[in-house]
Design a protein around this motif. Structure first.
Motif, PDB file in Angstrom:
ATOM      1  N   GLU A  65       0.832  -1.204   0.000  1.00 12.02           N
ATOM      2  CA  GLU A  65       0.000   0.000   0.000  1.00 12.02           C
ATOM      3  C   GLU A  65       0.868   1.256   0.000  1.00 12.02           C
ATOM      4  O   GLU A  65       0.565   2.224  -0.688  1.00 12.02           O
ATOM      5  N   ASP A  66       1.947   1.217   0.750  1.00 16.48           N
ATOM      6  CA  ASP A  66       2.849   2.355   0.809  1.00 16.48           C
ATOM      7  C   ASP A  66       3.482   2.609  -0.551  1.00 16.48           C
ATOM      8  O   ASP A  66       3.569   3.751  -1.008  1.00 16.48           O
ATOM      9  N   GLU A  69       0.855   4.050  -2.941  1.00 15.41           N
ATOM     10  CA  GLU A  69       0.575   5.441  -2.594  1.00 15.41           C
ATOM     11  C   GLU A  69       1.684   6.357  -3.104  1.00 15.41           C
ATOM     12  O   GLU A  69       1.413   7.419  -3.658  1.00 15.41           O
ATOM     13  N   GLU A  70       2.924   5.925  -2.937  1.00 17.36           N
ATOM     14  CA  GLU A  70       4.053   6.724  -3.410  1.00 17.36           C
ATOM     15  C   GLU A  70       4.045   6.843  -4.938  1.00 17.36           C
ATOM     16  O   GLU A  70       4.330   7.899  -5.475  1.00 17.36           O
ATOM     17  N   GLU A  72       1.437   6.671  -6.881  1.00 15.46           N
ATOM     18  CA  GLU A  72       0.318   7.536  -7.255  1.00 15.46           C
ATOM     19  C   GLU A  72       0.680   9.001  -7.053  1.00 15.46           C
ATOM     20  O   GLU A  72       0.394   9.840  -7.904  1.00 15.46           O
ATOM     21  N   LYS A  73       1.329   9.310  -5.944  1.00 18.23           N
ATOM     22  CA  LYS A  73       1.730  10.692  -5.680  1.00 18.23           C
ATOM     23  C   LYS A  73       2.769  11.167  -6.678  1.00 18.23           C
ATOM     24  O   LYS A  73       2.826  12.346  -7.000  1.00 18.23           O
TER      25      LYS A  73
END
Length: 112
Positions: A65-66, A69-70, A72-73
């Motif tokens: 998940e981390d 998320e990274e 995507e950012k």
């Protein structure tokens, strides 16, 4: 003469070594991610557990998940989405309308 080791103690020690290696693997992941220096203690704990440590599902999911998320950012859309007051829906509609206009203009152009 040393007494033989208790099988329960050996099993407990193996589980403890595995948990220490799992935590060391997690720390290593974050050290790699944030480009921090490696830790020799973590490396040795991972080697003591056999080198290839499989993380429990919860920890593996947390890392996954981390990472997502990274990523995507880091994407262009992720950067745009973080801007306050920006409506991505209307921006997408305008871009599609512009693309449609360009296609129509290109069809009318006799040189192309």
């Amino acid at each position: 003469m040393t007494p033989p080791r208790c099988p329960r103690r050996m099993e407990r020690d193996a589980q403890f070594t595995q948990r220490k290696a799992e935590r060391a693997t997690l720390r290593s992941h974050f050290r790699d991610k944030y480009r921090l220096p490696k830790n020799e203690t973590d490396e040795s704990q991972i080697q003591m557990a056999g080198g290839d440590v499989e993380l429990p599902r919860e920890l593996a999911k947390m890392i996954e998940e981390d990472t997502e998320e990274e990523e995507e950012k880091a994407s262009v859309l992720g950067q745009l989405a973080s801007l306050p007051g920006l409506d991505l829906g209307s921006l997408k509609d305008k871009a599609q309308a512009t693309l449609g206009d360009l296609k129509q203009s290109a069809e009318k152009c006799y040189i192309m």
